[in-house]
Design an enzyme around this catalytic site. Structure first.
Site, PDB file in Angstrom:
ATOM      1  N   ALA A  76       0.826  -1.207   0.000  1.00 42.50           N
ATOM      2  CA  ALA A  76       0.000   0.000   0.000  1.00 42.50           C
ATOM      3  C   ALA A  76       0.859   1.256   0.000  1.00 42.50           C
ATOM      4  O   ALA A  76       0.549   2.232  -0.685  1.00 42.50           O
ATOM      5  CB  ALA A  76      -0.950   0.002   1.197  1.00 42.50           C
ATOM      6  N   ASP A  77       1.928   1.267   0.781  1.00 45.65           N
ATOM      7  CA  ASP A  77       2.818   2.425   0.795  1.00 45.65           C
ATOM      8  C   ASP A  77       3.425   2.669  -0.576  1.00 45.65           C
ATOM      9  O   ASP A  77       3.370   3.780  -1.119  1.00 45.65           O
ATOM     10  CB  ASP A  77       3.938   2.218   1.822  1.00 45.65           C
ATOM     11  CG  ASP A  77       3.491   2.506   3.240  1.00 45.65           C
ATOM     12  OD1 ASP A  77       2.699   3.430   3.440  1.00 45.65           O
ATOM     13  OD2 ASP A  77       3.954   1.803   4.153  1.00 45.65           O
ATOM     14  N   TYR A  78       4.023   1.638  -1.136  1.00 46.93           N
ATOM     15  CA  TYR A  78       4.685   1.790  -2.426  1.00 46.93           C
ATOM     16  C   TYR A  78       3.682   2.052  -3.551  1.00 46.93           C
ATOM     17  O   TYR A  78       3.896   2.912  -4.410  1.00 46.93           O
ATOM     18  CB  TYR A  78       5.519   0.549  -2.744  1.00 46.93           C
ATOM     19  CG  TYR A  78       6.790   0.442  -1.939  1.00 46.93           C
ATOM     20  CD1 TYR A  78       7.836   1.333  -2.134  1.00 46.93           C
ATOM     21  CD2 TYR A  78       6.954  -0.555  -0.979  1.00 46.93           C
ATOM     22  CE1 TYR A  78       9.010   1.239  -1.398  1.00 46.93           C
ATOM     23  CE2 TYR A  78       8.120  -0.661  -0.247  1.00 46.93           C
ATOM     24  CZ  TYR A  78       9.147   0.242  -0.449  1.00 46.93           C
ATOM     25  OH  TYR A  78      10.309   0.143   0.284  1.00 46.93           O
TER      26      TYR A  78
END
Length: 413
Positions: A172-174
């Site tokens: 999700a971050d990337y």
């Protein structure tokens, strides 16, 4: 050091990266990889928390140094009025500002989009958050795992008889950072090519992940189909699985059409399966996915990985050994394309990391510069960009508003 530009397609674009940890800062890293001048704003003291997450080499976090490359570090205290005033001055010279604080934080600091856009109407502000800037959950704290959970991705990842499984990276971050960088480039195009102004970008992590769930929602709404965890099985790939070889390796095989199934049958020496009504057509195989996977699995288990790959290659059947990091470093394709590079760091020394992606053959990315030491560009940015005198910089440092790092420990830019 000047303005930090090193060439590349985004040379001349200046970015203020106010984010911490990953989703916001990695957005800046993607822009910096292609030549944007990314000024990383850090809190005096320990700086970005990613600096404190191991493993370490010579006291340096490897994760920080991979994901914070191609930036300059400016340390100033956003909680102090003098620090906020410096941000106001920097915004005048910026094209983009990235932040991933909890919604409302920038407003409380007097750094809302409305306030900043009055200073610089051309400014593009990307606000990255777990649940977005609006809605009943906007104020909820969120990290990578929360966004994956809320998007539905975790619910369909893993095996039916076990708890949901987190992917092996901060997906999700990337993934959100890619969406954020994409939205920034659209906003800059609208501003510069279409005669528009700056704008505020609301990038929600859960929405970035939700966009990756293909037809999950539509299938439920139209057909009442609730997707469940099925491990490695995929009805759209029949057969398809991660098949173990006699020597304990795993091969990923996906068959998404009848033509590919015929290739696989030739590789296995089982052309009879192509005429078997149970398996000849994709829809029939999808109804018997476990059975056809069992047939392929038995064949793969009968030989070594080298032999299985040779037969699949001869039949031009898509497949791939499932790699670990050792195989990645040793593989000739990775090496031939220079998919990882060696970066010289003043404290770590030479170390390897991923190359810039994607490749732009007409306007290639500039060479990777190592992640900054804490406050390494504070003096340079305040002096060259804002015209601060040595005495003004010294007073700000003595008051604890800024931290001036040692520029002499860094290689020449």
């Amino acid at each position: 050091m000047g303005n930090g530009n090193q060439g590349g397609p985004l040379a001349g674009v200046r970015v203020l990266d106010l984010g911490t940890m990953l989703a916001g800062p990695f957005t800046g890293t993607l822009l910096g990889d292609f030549g944007a001048d990314v000024i990383k704003i850090e809190q005096p003291g320990s700086g970005d928390p990613m600096r404190t997450i191991g493993p370490y080499v010579n006291g340096e976090s490897l994760w920080w140094n991979v994901e914070s490359r191609n930036k300059r570090s400016v340390c100033l205290d956003l909680r102090r009025d003098e620090g906020k005033a410096l941000i106001h001055e920097l915004v005048v010279h910026a094209d983009v500002l990235i932040e991933n604080f909890r919604p409302g934080t920038m407003d409380r600091w007097g750094l809302s989009y409305e306030a900043l856009s009055k200073i610089n109407p051309r400014l593009v502000v990307a606000s990255v958050s777990g649940f977005g800037q609006t809605g009943p959950y906007a104020a909820r704290p969120a990290y990578d795992r929360m966004a994956q959970a809320f998007s539905g991705i975790l619910n369909i990842t893993g095996y039916a008889d076990r708890p949901p499984v987190r992917p092996g990276v901060a997906l999700a971050d990337y993934g959100t950072a890619v969406f954020a960088a994409f939205s920034i480039m659209m906003a800059l195009f609208h501003r510069d090519a279409r005669g528009g102004s700056g704008q505020h970008l609301d990038v929600a992590m859960y929405e970035a992940m939700f966009r990756l769930t293909d037809s999950m929602l539509s299938c439920y709404e139209q057909l009442g189909i609730t997707r469940e965890r099925r491990g490695n099985e995929n009805p759209n790939a029949s057969p398809g699985d991660h098949f173990e070889t006699a020597d304990g390796r795993f091969i990923a095989i996906t068959v998404s059409s009848d033509a590919l199934f015929q290739r696989l049958c030739r590789a296995m020496g089982r052309e009879d399966l192509c005429n078997d009504e149970r398996f000849a057509l994709h829809d029939a195989r999808a109804q018997r996915l476990t059975e056809i996977n069992g047939v392929v699995g038995e064949w793969v288990r009968s030989m070594s990985a080298k032999e299985a790959c040779a037969r699949l290659e001869a039949a031009q059947q898509p497949h791939c050994l499932i790699y670990g990091v050792r195989e990645i470093m040793e593989d000739p394709h990775y090496q031939a394309r220079e998919s990882f590079v060696t970066v010289n760091h003043p404290r770590i020394g030479p170390f390897k990391m991923q190359s810039v992606a994607p490749r732009m053959l007409g306007t290639p990315a500039p060479p990777i510069r190592p992640a900054p030491q804490l406050g390494d560009a504070t003096r340079d940015v305040l002096a060259s960009l804002l015209g601060k005198s040595d005495e003004e910089i010294r007073c700000l440092a003595d008051a604890g508003v800024i931290f001036v790092g040692r520029e002499d420990v860094l290689p020449a830019r």
